[in-house]
Write a protein that holds these residues in place. Structure first.
Motif: not given
Length: 88
Positions: A68-76
């Motif tokens: 994941i890049r900076d500022g991205e998240i994984l909701p799972c």
């Protein structure tokens, strides 16, 4: 029971959801109640559910393995720790 507001931007402009920690295990569980979200693994391995976190703070139940890049998240595999804004 802690509760946090989730505001969605992008194609879901203006939608607001409520995360209630004892009812929802992850952010993905909350999102899929109201909006279509891509996912494959529910464990942070594939990265299919990635979204951009515009504002707020999240915590991870399990550390994601997917890139994941900076500022991205994984909701799972995460949950909100404050009110958050997401770009879908």
């Amino acid at each position: 029971m802690p509760s946090h507001k989730i505001t969605l931007h992008g194609n879901m402009q203006g939608i607001q959801l409520r995360y209630i920690s004892e009812e929802h295990h992850t952010l993905l569980n909350t999102l899929e109640q109201s909006v279509p979200v891509e996912f494959q693994c529910r464990e942070g391995y594939c990265g299919a559910c990635r979204v951009r976190l515009k504002r707020g703070k999240i915590g991870y139940r399990t550390r994601p393995v997917a890139f994941i890049r900076d500022g991205e998240i994984l909701p799972c595999c995460c949950y909100p720790m404050s009110d958050i804004e997401l770009e879908l």
